[in-house]
Design a protein around this motif. Structure first.
Motif, mmCIF file in Angstrom:
data_model
loop_
_atom_site.group_PDB
_atom_site.id
_atom_site.type_symbol
_atom_site.label_atom_id
_atom_site.label_comp_id
_atom_site.label_asym_id
_atom_site.label_seq_id
_atom_site.Cartn_x
_atom_site.Cartn_y
_atom_site.Cartn_z
ATOM 1 N N SER A 173 7.009 1.068 1.197
ATOM 2 C CA SER A 173 6.822 1.326 -0.191
ATOM 3 C C SER A 173 5.692 2.648 -0.185
ATOM 4 N N ALA A 174 4.918 2.735 0.808
ATOM 5 C CA ALA A 174 4.013 3.803 1.012
ATOM 6 C C ALA A 174 2.595 3.575 -0.151
ATOM 7 N N TYR A 175 2.999 3.168 -1.309
ATOM 8 C CA TYR A 175 1.890 3.305 -2.412
ATOM 9 C C TYR A 175 1.541 1.732 -2.746
ATOM 10 N N ARG A 200 11.029 1.813 -7.067
ATOM 11 C CA ARG A 200 10.405 1.513 -8.428
ATOM 12 C C ARG A 200 9.692 2.821 -8.753
ATOM 13 N N GLN A 201 9.928 2.929 -10.061
ATOM 14 C CA GLN A 201 9.384 4.200 -10.522
ATOM 15 C C GLN A 201 8.319 4.021 -11.892
ATOM 16 N N PHE A 202 7.325 4.651 -12.223
ATOM 17 C CA PHE A 202 6.253 4.502 -13.176
ATOM 18 C C PHE A 202 5.677 3.149 -12.819
ATOM 19 N N THR A 203 5.386 2.855 -11.665
ATOM 20 C CA THR A 203 4.412 1.693 -10.826
ATOM 21 C C THR A 203 3.020 1.994 -11.127
ATOM 22 N N SER A 211 9.442 12.325 -6.659
ATOM 23 C CA SER A 211 9.570 12.420 -5.197
ATOM 24 C C SER A 211 8.340 11.826 -4.786
ATOM 25 N N LYS A 212 7.144 11.478 -5.340
ATOM 26 C CA LYS A 212 5.905 11.098 -5.025
ATOM 27 C C LYS A 212 5.450 10.072 -5.918
ATOM 28 N N TYR A 213 4.606 8.976 -5.514
ATOM 29 C CA TYR A 213 4.259 8.033 -6.577
ATOM 30 C C TYR A 213 5.370 7.006 -7.035
ATOM 31 N N THR A 214 6.525 6.861 -6.294
ATOM 32 C CA THR A 214 7.384 6.120 -6.622
ATOM 33 C C THR A 214 7.733 5.377 -5.478
ATOM 34 N N ASP A 215 7.831 4.119 -5.359
ATOM 35 C CA ASP A 215 7.480 2.849 -4.231
ATOM 36 C C ASP A 215 9.094 2.547 -3.952
ATOM 37 N N LEU A 216 9.300 2.900 -2.612
ATOM 38 C CA LEU A 216 10.623 2.622 -1.992
ATOM 39 C C LEU A 216 10.715 1.282 -1.435
ATOM 40 N N LEU A 217 11.934 0.374 -1.865
ATOM 41 C CA LEU A 217 12.045 -1.030 -1.483
ATOM 42 C C LEU A 217 12.922 -0.978 -0.349
ATOM 43 N N ALA A 218 13.020 -2.110 0.348
ATOM 44 C CA ALA A 218 13.706 -2.331 1.510
ATOM 45 C C ALA A 218 14.963 -2.184 1.180
ATOM 46 N N ASP A 219 15.770 -2.462 -0.084
ATOM 47 C CA ASP A 219 17.152 -2.060 -0.269
ATOM 48 C C ASP A 219 17.313 -0.913 -0.466
ATOM 49 N N GLY A 220 16.653 0.125 -0.453
ATOM 50 C CA GLY A 220 16.717 1.742 -0.692
ATOM 51 C C GLY A 220 16.600 1.990 -2.221
#
Lengths: 175, 401
Positions: free
Chosen positions: B380-382, B271-274, B259-268
């Motif tokens: 992307s927030a992060y 990315r996880q484990f960035t 729920s946190k520390y994952t990076d939302l991209l424009a297509d919805g």
């Protein structure tokens, strides 16, 4: 070759041997009292059960103040809603719209909630609150029982919404 | 103005004498030659001068146990962040842990589950390394618009310390890693038992179970008595108050890696484990909130770092990105640590924009904001690592560009 075999075996054993003998062996009790991890396949889930209906009372007493009566958020972010918003200009990340695994709800509620008294909820209460959060998101019915077998099988709406880290996606060499 | 004008005068006259332009020998009065009062006595634990005021701004939060403070980067020198100014990010407050009672349990897919006391860990082979720790959310406000008013607000969720501890590899080998062990999950002893999964390859590479920071025990807000230090990776996996490491065959999908520390991209998709923190730099002088006293010589100073290795180059522009000059890099340049850069500059007193961009040893060049938003969208927030522009007005005031 026959002569070499014992040497090879010895080397393999040595690789796994303790070198410093510092620290003590952990007992089953040490592990049981410390390990509360719940894996996405359900490993670690304790016996117990609960439904959304069962969870309503404890949720209203211990969760609603921050998360809102219907999980819409209040002092803290929402737990429910946001469906279909992730690719919009204003994405709303909630358990229902974003979280990939239902087991994470159990793991987190049990270890970290309520904020001011984490670890308060027993297994039945945790299953029940987990069921309620899933129900508020329209993922399960009000009387669907969550337990160690059913919870890992819940398919979260955004389960397939996570991708690998493909960076570097920026930062190509400049002249 | 110092509180004791007479002492200040004495200090000044001392400096003048050293510079060879003081009064003639023999002409000094008795008062000038000797301090007129004794200084403070020896003491057991040092404090900074009463005249120093650098601090972490503490936001007014309803629940101050969940929040962050930022390192005042513009008020630090060199590459080491004083432990007292290291940024904070807590999820359930700072626990008070007695090192005589605190233990680390290492179990899961190992041949021998082990319990280590803090004293046990201090007996094992140790290592000291200088590494930055940066929150993945550092500069997150810049995604929407270049927002931060000063270096702390924009970039202050990053700090750099010398960490001392036991290489995690030693502990894993001592326990006997099973071949099915592909990940570990680490847990803190804070109230929320914050936990994160980490790939075993990284654990066996350069991670430390640290007990010391900058020559003394880790500060409570940095994880006392034990912290997992994961060089170059986002701050959240550097689990504080470390009490448990479980070797597992798959990531645990904890709240803070889903729920946190994952990076939302424009297509919805997200990315996880960035984990890795990409190359970044910020000019700390002149920077937002400061004021240049007038035209003339100024030394531009700043910090650069990369989770992918060493900082190879920092380019600085003093004309809003039209032309770039190579800044001098202070040695030693260490991997996954702050690097201090400097550029002599003659300010002509005219309005301008200054900006730095870092290049690391992997060849990665710090991007601009447009490049980042084109690749990842706005939400992307992060992991925002775009260059930071500071605007200098004709009156010398420096503002966020």
């Amino acid at each position: 070759m026959a002569k070499l075999l014992p040497v090879i075996l010895l080397t393999i054993c040595a690789a796994s041997a303790q070198k410093y003998h510092v620290g003590r062996a952990a007992t089953a009790a040490d592990i049981k009292s410390t390990d509360q991890f719940i894996a996405p396949d359900g490993t670690g889930l304790p016996p117990g059960k609960g439904t959304a209906a069962d969870g309503r009372d404890i949720y209203e007493r211990r969760c609603a103040r921050c998360h809102g009566k219907q999980g819409q958020g209040d002092e803290e972010g929402p737990l429910a809603g946001g469906k279909g918003t992730l690719s919009t200009a204003k994405p709303l990340k909630t358990v229902g719209s974003f979280w990939p695994y239902a087991t994470t709800i159990y793991d987190y509620v049990h270890r970290a909630m309520p904020f001011d008294n984490p670890g308060l909820l027993d297994a039945n209460q945790t299953y029940a609150v987990t069921a309620l959060i899933l129900h508020l998101n329209g993922i399960i019915g009000e009387k669907d029982e969550m337990n160690a077998q059913t919870l890992p099988k819940v398919k979260m709406p955004n389960r397939d919404g996570f991708v690998k880290d493909t960076r570097p996606d920026t930062g190509k060499k400049k002249k | 103005m110092p509180k004791n004008p007479r002492r200040s005068f004495l200090q000044l006259s001392g400096i003048a004498a050293l510079a060879g332009c003081g009064a003639q020998p023999g002409a000094k009065t008795e008062e000038e030659k000797l301090p007129s009062e004794l200084g403070k006595p020896i003491r057991a634990y040092g404090e900074r001068s009463q005249f120093e005021t650098a601090k972490r701004a503490v936001p007014d939060l309803k629940r101050p146990q969940i929040g962050s403070t930022r390192t005042p980067l513009a008020e630090t020198e060199g590459i080491i962040t004083p432990s007292s100014l290291h940024f904070e990010r807590h999820h359930a407050g700072v626990p008070e842990l007695d090192p005589a009672k605190h233990t680390l349990l290492l179990h899961g897919l190992v041949d021998r589950p082990l319990v280590f006391t803090v004293a046990d860990l201090k007996r094992l082979p140790s290592a000291s390394h200088i590494y930055f720790v940066e929150c993945a959310g550092n500069s997150g406000g810049e995604w929407k618009a270049p927002g931060g008013a000063n270096a702390a607000a924009s970039f202050g969720l990053a700090s750099c310390s010398e960490w001392t501890g036991v290489p995690l590899k030693i502990l894993l080998e001592e326990a006997g890693l099973k071949k099915e062990g592909k990940w570990l999950v680490a847990e803190g002893a804070d109230a929320c038992k914050m936990s994160r999964s980490l790939p075993i390859d990284k654990a066996l590479d350069d991670c430390l179970v640290a007990y010391a920071q900058n020559g003394e025990a880790i500060r409570p807000e940095q994880g006392y008595p034990l912290r997992l230090v994961v060089p170059g990776y986002e701050g959240n996996v550097n689990v504080k108050w470390l009490r448990q490491i479980k070797v597992v065959d798959q990531p645990n999908q904890t709240k803070d890696e889903t729920s946190k520390y994952t990076d939302l991209l424009a297509d919805g998709t997200s990315r996880q484990f960035t984990f890795v923190m990409d190359a970044k730099s910020v000019i700390t002088y002149p920077s937002g909130g400061q004021k240049l006293t007038g035209p003339g010589f100024q030394e531009i100073r700043g910090l650069a770092w990369s989770g992918r290795g060493v900082i190879d180059r920092v380019d600085v522009s003093t004309d809003g990105g039209k032309t770039w000059q190579k800044a001098a890099l202070q040695e030693p340049r260490l991997p996954k640590a702050f690097t201090r850069f400097r550029l002599p500059w003659h300010w002509d007193g005219k309005e301008t924009e200054i900006v730095a961009r870092a290049v690391d040893s992997s060849g990665y060049t710090q991007p601009g904001r447009d490049e980042l938003t084109a690749a990842r969208g706005m939400n992307s927030a992060y992991h925002y690592n775009g260059v930071k522009v500071w605007k200098i007005a004709a009156d010398g005031s420096v503002k966020n560009g």
